[in-house]
Write an enzyme that holds these catalytic residues in place. Structure first.
Site, PDB file in Angstrom:
ATOM      1  CE1 TYR A 285      -7.521   2.702  -1.232  1.00  0.00           C
ATOM      2  CE2 TYR A 285      -5.190   3.102  -0.835  1.00  0.00           C
ATOM      3  CZ  TYR A 285      -6.187   2.400  -1.467  1.00  0.00           C
ATOM      4  OH  TYR A 285      -5.876   1.388  -2.333  1.00  0.00           O
TER       5      TYR A 285
ATOM      6  CD  GLU B 273      -2.994  -0.735  -0.153  1.00  0.00           C
ATOM      7  OE1 GLU B 273      -3.196   0.438  -0.550  1.00  0.00           O
ATOM      8  OE2 GLU B 273      -3.498  -1.716  -0.724  1.00  0.00           O
TER       9      GLU B 273
ATOM     10  CG  ASP C  38      -8.814   4.029  -4.654  1.00  0.00           C
ATOM     11  OD1 ASP C  38      -9.974   3.747  -5.037  1.00  0.00           O
ATOM     12  OD2 ASP C  38      -7.810   3.410  -5.067  1.00  0.00           O
TER      13      ASP C  38
END
Length: 198
Positions: free
Chosen positions: A114, A33, A132
């Site tokens: 997020y 991520e 997102d």
């Protein structure tokens, strides 16, 4: 329920092979991520593979020097992400147990709402939706929303309730990845492929 079933079925058949999906862990999810923030998946993938081969967990990354970390990151840009990941590893490596909620992950460097939702849902099966740009686009088209929102923060705030209502509580990580994948590969910003949309 029909949307969830269709989307998860589509994802199982069409997901792109990514190394962080083959072996899921909190560490691999965090690394992927942070690497994929502001970087295309195709660019981040070889970096991810080299990274986890060298530092397979938080403890091993925590023992690395900053110069080693930055050298491995070289070419990915936005070096604050590397520094944040290194600091995060040092903090997490001292814990007896990993944080297992999105809210807890937001306390760490480089982890916003997020990224925290992605970690919580993918690594810990927590039912929290990721929102997102890809997900926002899918949801906007799903409900026919055409109004312009002020910025990405306002858009995420506006679409989060819908994203959480649609979320699969049994498979939140897969559902979130399916939404992101759909937005990236089918429900594209330009020239969406609506004919194959599940």
């Amino acid at each position: 329920p029909a949307i969830r079933k269709a989307l998860l079925g589509w994802f199982i058949k069409h997901q792109r092979p990514m190394p962080w999906r083959q072996e899921v862990s909190a560490y691999r999810t965090v690394v992927s991520e942070l690497m994929c923030q502001q970087t295309q998946i195709a660019t981040a993938t070889p970096y991810f593979e080299r990274w986890v081969a060298r530092w397979p967990d938080f403890k091993s990354l925590a023992t690395a020097s900053e110069s080693e970390v930055l050298k491995m990151w070289a070419g990915l840009g936005y070096y604050s992400r590397a520094r944040n990941l290194h600091r995060l590893a040092k903090e997490v490596a001292t814990l007896k147990a990993l944080p297992n909620t999105a809210a807890a992950w937001q306390n760490y460097p480089g982890v916003g709402p997020y990224t925290a939702a992605a970690i919580g849902s993918i690594a810990f099966n927590e039912p929290v939706a990721v929102v997102d740009g890809n997900v926002i686009r899918v949801l906007a088209r799903l409900i026919g929303h055409r109004a312009t929102l002020k910025n990405s923060v306002a858009a995420a705030r506006y679409f989060s309730p819908l994203a959480n209502r649609l979320l699969s509580e049994k498979s939140p990580g897969d559902f979130n990845q399916a939404m992101m994948e759909l937005g990236a590969t089918v429900c594209r910003k330009a020239s969406p492929d609506c004919g194959v949309c599940p």
